[in-house]
Design an enzyme around this catalytic site. Sequence first.
Site, PDB file in Angstrom:
ATOM      1  N   GLY A  27      64.235 -44.347  14.370  1.00  0.00           N
ATOM      2  CA  GLY A  27      65.502 -44.229  15.101  1.00  0.00           C
ATOM      3  C   GLY A  27      66.458 -45.393  14.928  1.00  0.00           C
ATOM      4  N   GLY A  29      67.239 -46.415  11.836  1.00  0.00           N
ATOM      5  CA  GLY A  29      67.838 -46.236  10.516  1.00  0.00           C
ATOM      6  C   GLY A  29      69.161 -45.493  10.623  1.00  0.00           C
ATOM      7  CG  ASP A  52      62.783 -48.137  13.109  1.00  0.00           C
ATOM      8  OD1 ASP A  52      62.462 -49.056  12.327  1.00  0.00           O
ATOM      9  OD2 ASP A  52      63.616 -47.258  12.812  1.00  0.00           O
ATOM     10  CB  THR A 142      65.259 -34.893   1.216  1.00  0.00           C
ATOM     11  OG1 THR A 142      66.179 -34.900   0.123  1.00  0.00           O
ATOM     12  CG2 THR A 142      63.876 -35.208   0.652  1.00  0.00           C
ATOM     13  CG  ASP A 143      69.118 -31.847  -1.204  1.00  0.00           C
ATOM     14  OD1 ASP A 143      68.666 -33.010  -1.249  1.00  0.00           O
ATOM     15  OD2 ASP A 143      70.318 -31.590  -1.468  1.00  0.00           O
ATOM     16  CD  GLU A 144      67.136 -36.987  -3.186  1.00  0.00           C
ATOM     17  OE1 GLU A 144      66.395 -37.572  -3.975  1.00  0.00           O
ATOM     18  OE2 GLU A 144      68.077 -37.522  -2.581  1.00  0.00           O
ATOM     19  CE1 TYR A 170      63.179 -40.242   0.429  1.00  0.00           C
ATOM     20  CE2 TYR A 170      64.574 -38.977  -1.077  1.00  0.00           C
ATOM     21  CZ  TYR A 170      64.195 -39.306   0.215  1.00  0.00           C
ATOM     22  OH  TYR A 170      64.797 -38.702   1.291  1.00  0.00           O
ATOM     23  CB  ALA A 172      56.715 -37.218  -5.653  1.00  0.00           C
ATOM     24  CE  LYS A 174      61.468 -37.062   3.504  1.00  0.00           C
ATOM     25  NZ  LYS A 174      61.302 -37.489   4.938  1.00  0.00           N
ATOM     26  CG  ASN A 200      72.715 -36.832   6.085  1.00  0.00           C
ATOM     27  OD1 ASN A 200      72.419 -36.911   7.265  1.00  0.00           O
ATOM     28  ND2 ASN A 200      72.375 -35.792   5.357  1.00  0.00           N
ATOM     29  N   PRO A 225      79.154 -49.818  -9.456  1.00  0.00           N
ATOM     30  CG  PRO A 225      76.969 -50.437  -8.879  1.00  0.00           C
ATOM     31  CD  PRO A 225      78.365 -50.410  -8.349  1.00  0.00           C
ATOM     32  NE  ARG A 293      68.907 -43.187  -8.763  1.00  0.00           N
ATOM     33  CZ  ARG A 293      69.391 -42.698  -7.616  1.00  0.00           C
ATOM     34  NH1 ARG A 293      69.394 -41.403  -7.404  1.00  0.00           N
ATOM     35  NH2 ARG A 293      69.895 -43.486  -6.691  1.00  0.00           N
ATOM     36  N   GLY A 295      65.362 -40.636 -14.912  1.00  0.00           N
ATOM     37  CA  GLY A 295      65.029 -39.339 -14.283  1.00  0.00           C
ATOM     38  C   GLY A 295      66.096 -38.825 -13.327  1.00  0.00           C
TER      39      GLY A 295
END
Length: 359
Positions: A27, A29, A52, A142-144, A170, A172, A174, A200, A225, A293, A295
């Site tokens: 909470g 973050g 947290d 996450t949608d990732e 990350y 993987a 999640k 977000n 960058p 980045r 991948g």
Amino acid sequence: MQWVKRTPLPDQEELSRLYKKLLVTGGCGFIGSNFVRFVFNSRPQCHVINLDALTYASFKDNLADIHDHPQYRFVHGDIRDRVLVDQLITECDAVVHFAAESHVDRSIMDPEPFVETNVLGTQTLLTAAHKNGKVRFLQVGTDEVYGQLALEDPKAGFTENDLLKPNNPYSATKAAGDLLARAFHHTHGVDTVITRCSNNFGPYQFPEKVIPLFITNLLEDKKVPLYGDGRNVRDWLHVLDHCDAILTVLEKGKAGEIYNIGGNNERSNIELTSMIIEALGQSQDMIEHVKDRPGHDRRYAIDATKISQQLNWSPTRSTWPQALQNTVQWYVDHQDWCQSVKNRKFDQYYEKQYGKQHR
Ligand code: NAD
Ligand code: TYD
């Protein structure tokens, strides 16, 4: 003709359940702090325990205005601490699980903390939820986890039935957290719901993520960058729309179900960057093209039909350019916050991540 008298169907409001004691993990973050504030504004009867660990990405002061709230309690601790988590869960009727290592670039540098928190931490919480037996458990995902779409893919977006194809450590970890939540529901009957949201934006986002990083760099007269060709696409949702969707799923979602959440707001990184530069009245020459980045997922897009049709949720705060301009203005107005979070440790990270990357 014979008329049959029907009992009217209960409307969605009647089906919803109000939770009074929430255990919110992470909470302090970005999304968690916005969520705690959102809960107190929209559900004044609620009590919140915020667990947290205060990692590099969090700031207790993100909730300075809530600290003395009589229904709020902050617990400095780790979601992997079994004894602590067991005890806190018995005090609550729902868990909203945000706590995570959340930055893709850091997961490429060192995946270990991601496995520790996103997998083992989630398992610790689910085990405690199983022991407690009564809590609803909302896994903030996450949608990732769905992997990527091609730029030219005609598909409107990921659906809840798509295969999981995470492409970086990350996502993987999640995905592993989501699968654990699914398994605890199936095997032990834990009352889990999973949300999967797109990128977000909004206040209090740690400036390692692209929007606050670019805004704060420009405020410091530093270039921004941009990875690769800048044509990668993300679907941007305002954090308060996300908070609203999470509360909707918590109260109305069906146990064991997954709900995608999206902003219907796909933008390429180059378009996003130009808008930020324009909002700050700076020159497009401030873009510095850097090495891509590894991948790097090309495109994320969400099909949010399920949450819209079944739970009657849709975004109301994510309309660009206004919502992005308001976010830029928030960082302009909170430069003290920006400076305190972009501290010496952040400089070391920045050097490691970007120092040798420039083309
Ligand atoms: P964040 O990095 O800003 O915050 C994470 C919080 O978790 C921090 O306060 C940190 O101290 C805490 N935390 C980390 N490890 C912990 C541990 N072991 N024990 C207790 N607390 C710990 O992340 P965020 O952007 O607010 O994301 C929150 C959640 O939403 C994450 O689960 C993330 O995967 C998910 N999500 C984020 C986005 C996004 O665009 N930011 C989109 C979709 C889903
Ligand atoms: P980010 O905010 O890290 O979110 P995610 O990787 O979870 O989508 O990045 C958003 C997009 O911006 C992504 O396509 C990578 C790109 N990006 C840059 O071009 N430069 C940067 O310095 C960062 C951090 C991201």
